[in-house]
Scaffold this active site. Structure first.
Site, PDB file in Angstrom:
ATOM      1  N   ARG A   1     -19.802 -24.789  89.038  1.00 10.31           N
ATOM      2  CA  ARG A   1     -19.926 -23.300  89.215  1.00 10.31           C
ATOM      3  C   ARG A   1     -19.919 -22.794  87.673  1.00 10.31           C
ATOM      4  NH1 ARG A   1     -14.707 -21.039  90.718  1.00 10.31           N
ATOM      5  NH2 ARG A   1     -14.435 -20.294  88.512  1.00 10.31           N
TER       6      ARG A   1
ATOM      7  N   GLU B   1     -18.560 -19.817  81.110  1.00  9.96           N
ATOM      8  CA  GLU B   1     -18.101 -21.346  80.900  1.00  9.96           C
ATOM      9  C   GLU B   1     -19.000 -21.989  82.141  1.00  9.96           C
ATOM     10  OE1 GLU B   1     -13.972 -22.091  81.756  1.00  9.96           O
ATOM     11  OE2 GLU B   1     -14.148 -21.027  83.572  1.00  9.96           O
TER      12      GLU B   1
ATOM     13  N   ASN C   1     -18.157 -24.622  85.082  1.00  8.62           N
ATOM     14  CA  ASN C   1     -16.954 -25.515  85.508  1.00  8.62           C
ATOM     15  C   ASN C   1     -17.311 -26.721  86.247  1.00  8.62           C
ATOM     16  OD1 ASN C   1     -14.738 -23.454  85.585  1.00  8.62           O
ATOM     17  ND2 ASN C   1     -16.408 -22.138  86.185  1.00  8.62           N
TER      18      ASN C   1
ATOM     19  N   SER D   1     -13.367 -23.849  92.457  1.00  7.42           N
ATOM     20  CA  SER D   1     -12.648 -23.208  93.529  1.00  7.42           C
ATOM     21  C   SER D   1     -13.284 -22.066  94.329  1.00  7.42           C
ATOM     22  CB  SER D   1     -11.159 -22.583  93.209  1.00  7.42           C
ATOM     23  OG  SER D   1     -11.293 -21.680  92.095  1.00  7.42           O
TER      24      SER D   1
ATOM     25  N   LYS E   1     -14.951 -26.926  76.784  1.00  8.57           N
ATOM     26  CA  LYS E   1     -15.404 -25.605  76.032  1.00  8.57           C
ATOM     27  C   LYS E   1     -16.170 -26.038  74.616  1.00  8.57           C
ATOM     28  CE  LYS E   1     -13.350 -22.721  78.687  1.00  8.57           C
ATOM     29  NZ  LYS E   1     -12.451 -23.858  79.273  1.00  8.57           N
TER      30      LYS E   1
ATOM     31  N   LYS F   1     -11.172 -19.923  72.363  1.00  9.82           N
ATOM     32  CA  LYS F   1     -10.947 -20.570  73.739  1.00  9.82           C
ATOM     33  C   LYS F   1     -10.216 -21.857  73.440  1.00  9.82           C
ATOM     34  CE  LYS F   1     -13.888 -19.585  76.769  1.00  9.82           C
ATOM     35  NZ  LYS F   1     -15.107 -19.354  77.392  1.00  9.82           N
TER      36      LYS F   1
ATOM     37  N   GLU G   1      -8.435 -24.986  81.588  1.00 11.85           N
ATOM     38  CA  GLU G   1      -9.236 -24.370  82.713  1.00 11.85           C
ATOM     39  C   GLU G   1      -8.062 -23.643  83.372  1.00 11.85           C
ATOM     40  OE1 GLU G   1     -12.309 -24.604  83.253  1.00 11.85           O
ATOM     41  OE2 GLU G   1     -12.634 -26.421  82.008  1.00 11.85           O
ATOM     42  N   GLY G   2      -8.677 -22.741  84.181  1.00 12.66           N
ATOM     43  CA  GLY G   2      -7.356 -21.851  85.103  1.00 12.66           C
ATOM     44  C   GLY G   2      -6.949 -20.673  84.608  1.00 12.66           C
TER      45      GLY G   2
ATOM     46  N   ARG H   1     -15.775 -12.203  90.924  1.00 15.99           N
ATOM     47  CA  ARG H   1     -14.394 -11.974  90.800  1.00 15.99           C
ATOM     48  C   ARG H   1     -14.196 -10.703  89.828  1.00 15.99           C
ATOM     49  NH1 ARG H   1     -12.706 -17.568  87.829  1.00 15.99           N
ATOM     50  NH2 ARG H   1     -14.900 -17.258  87.456  1.00 15.99           N
TER      51      ARG H   1
END
Length: 540
Positions: free
Chosen positions: A194, A210, A212, A217, A375, A429, A433-434, A516
């Site tokens: 993603r 970024e 993923n 998810s 990253k 950064k 992740e998360g 999102r």
């Protein structure tokens, strides 16, 4: 230095705009809907007190276009209440749910402690041209990840300084190095990716936050929230005057399931299962169960759920390389855990990760795919002439490069100096992740000054990224059955599926999308982390 020059104009425009907004905010006649800098997940967002008005003629036109679509804040309160009620009923009946944090069993026992997923009541206007751009570039990013993953020297060298100061990345690199020593080849490679973007108001560019490559998810819930919004637009069309057909169809869960089934078929053991690696407590389990229910019902492929600790206790590798866990031969390992240090509380979890990598099971992602999504690799690929190392087609290179925001290593003294002087234009950064890991605002200056004073190599654990200035829009957000009028910013995620067996590319598609949305005054993003809500797009 060339990279510095390439983004200097963007930074100057952003800095001038921030100063302009600051002067306006000091005026007694100036009104703004929020009191903090706006920003969103990963590389998120805006500098001080960004207003969606009077930025530039182009930005103004786009804002007016969005306003002409609809302003949810102007809706009658009774209508909002009716739509909210219908949204809650729909979510409950169709499985648009997550675990309730107030229930101790909600993340462990299915069907106990459910609550509707945090959502936006209506879809967010988004330019169709930029949505098509993100879809078009997704297969190119899929191919790029695959090619980067095959360049072991590039991965090890690019992350060599990070390895010295970041224990988590170091352990991942150690596993990667062991696979190289074994001459372990991943002939069947599966990627469920993603790529996340924000639309920069200053430049009208769609800039990548970024990419993923592990635990991408919301394949399941993103589809449901798109369907919910189309249902609401149909039901309340006479009140909203919005065309449901402008809310694009979304089939991420179907395409993810198809990719997993095809990978399972390539493994060529009809008795084998797909194993999903999960966290001990997973309140987002229903998003995962949607995917594996489709996999079972549509393709008759069985799956099992295991934590890394369970895999260590129950797993073994047979002489022919077959991974067996709890008596089941495993064809595909799909990681929805293992992307953060907290997923490895003991050596048991690291042993499981190594066991998986040593086996002949198909990994999603393999350790090389995992590292390709860090990253630091994102920053390295943004350097001049690096994309040419992996891609031949000049048009593809131009399309990918157009998506890059400013990305710099902290060993670039001129960029560090600028970030200390103007921290509002940058985000620091780490290789995480998360959500909840980035450094913003004055904290950027303080962190950089501390690192310089201590003279440590800690800076190798971070990159600097250009802060993006997105448009702020009105929205109605729903959490725990209560609606809130908010001013928000959004982040578009476009999914990609990639499957290759040796030289044969079996799948390489863009595979749906996710939006999102979060309150503009919050620095962090992430639905599971509690900052953002699930949303969908309305093409304008």
């Amino acid at each position: 230095m060339l990279k510095h020059i390439q983004f200097s104009e963007v930074r100057e425009k952003a800095y001038a705009f921030a100063n302009f907004q600051e002067r306006r905010s000091n005026s007694p006649n100036f009104q703004t809907p929020q009191s903090k800098p706006c920003s969103i997940s990963m590389a998120q967002d805006a500098s001080s007190l960004v207003s969606p008005l009077k930025c530039s003629r182009r930005g103004e036109d786009e804002t007016e276009t969005r306003k002409s679509v609809f302003d949810p804040h102007s809706l009658d309160s009774n209508l909002i209440q009716k739509m909210g009620y219908e949204a809650l009923v729909w979510s409950s009946l169709h499985g648009l749910v997550v675990g309730d944090r107030n229930s101790q069993k909600s993340g462990k026992v299915p069907g106990v402690g459910l609550v509707h997923a945090p959502i936006s009541l209506l879809p967010m206007p988004f330019p169709e041209s930029h949505w098509k751009q993100a879809c078009e570039v997704a297969p190119i990013f899929n191919e790029l990840v695959d090619r980067v993953s095959l360049d072991a020297e590039f991965l090890q060298e690019s992350l060599s300084r990070t390895k010295k100061v970041d224990a988590f990345t170091s352990r991942l690199l150690d596993i990667h190095a062991k696979m190289l020593e074994m001459n372990k080849k991943e002939e069947i490679r599966l990627g469920l990716h993603r790529s996340d973007y924000m639309l920069d108001q200053q430049t009208n560019l769609l800039l990548q936050i970024e990419l993923n490559t592990i635990s991408s998810s919301f394949a399941g819930l993103s589809v449901l929230v798109s369907e919910l919004h189309r249902s609401l637009l149909h039901e309340f069309k006479q009140h909203l005057s919005l065309d449901p057909e402008r809310s694009p169809l979304n089939n991420t869960v179907g395409q993810f399931a198809e990719a997993l089934s095809k990978a399972w078929a390539e493994y060529n053991n009809p008795r084998a299962v797909v194993m999903i690696v999960v966290q001990t407590v997973e309140r987002n389990m229903y998003d995962q169960h949607w995917l594996f229910t489709v996999l079972k019902e549509r393709y008759q492929v069985r799956s099992i759920r295991k934590t890394l600790a369970e895999i260590d206790a129950q797993g073994e590798i047979l002489p022919d390389g077959t991974l067996v866990v709890d008596g089941e031969a495993v064809a595909v390992v799909y990681f929805r855990a293992g992307y953060t240090p907290s997923d490895y509380p003991s050596e048991s979890e690291w042993s499981a990760r190594l066991l998986i990598e040593q086996s002949c099971a198909i990994k999603c992602p393999s350790i090389a795919y995992h590292l390709a999504g860090t990253k630091k690799i994102q920053q390295e690929l943004a350097k001049p002439n690096q994309l040419e190392r992996f891609l031949e087609n000049k048009d593809d290179i131009a399309k990918v490069r157009k998506c890059f925001a400013g990305l710099w290593s902290l060993d670039d003294s001129s960029i560090v100096k600028d970030a200390i002087e103007r921290p509002g234009l940058y985000v620091m950064k780490p290789q995480r992740e998360g959500g909840g890991n980035n450094i913003y605002g004055d904290d950027v200056r303080l962190a950089l000054q501390r690192m310089q004073k201590e003279g440590m190599e800690e800076d190798a654990a971070y990159i600097l990224m250009q802060r993006i200035f997105p448009t702020i829009s009105p929205a109605i957000l729903m959490r725990e059955g209560i609606s809130h009028k908010e001013h928000v910013i959004s982040e578009l995620g476009v999914y990609g599926t990639y499957l290759r067996n040796k030289t044969k590319v079996i799948m390489n598609y863009h595979s749906g999308h996710l939006l999102r949305t979060k309150v503009s005054s919050s620095d962090e993003g992430g639905v599971a982390a509690g900052f953002a809500v699930l949303d969908s797009i309305y093409l304008v």
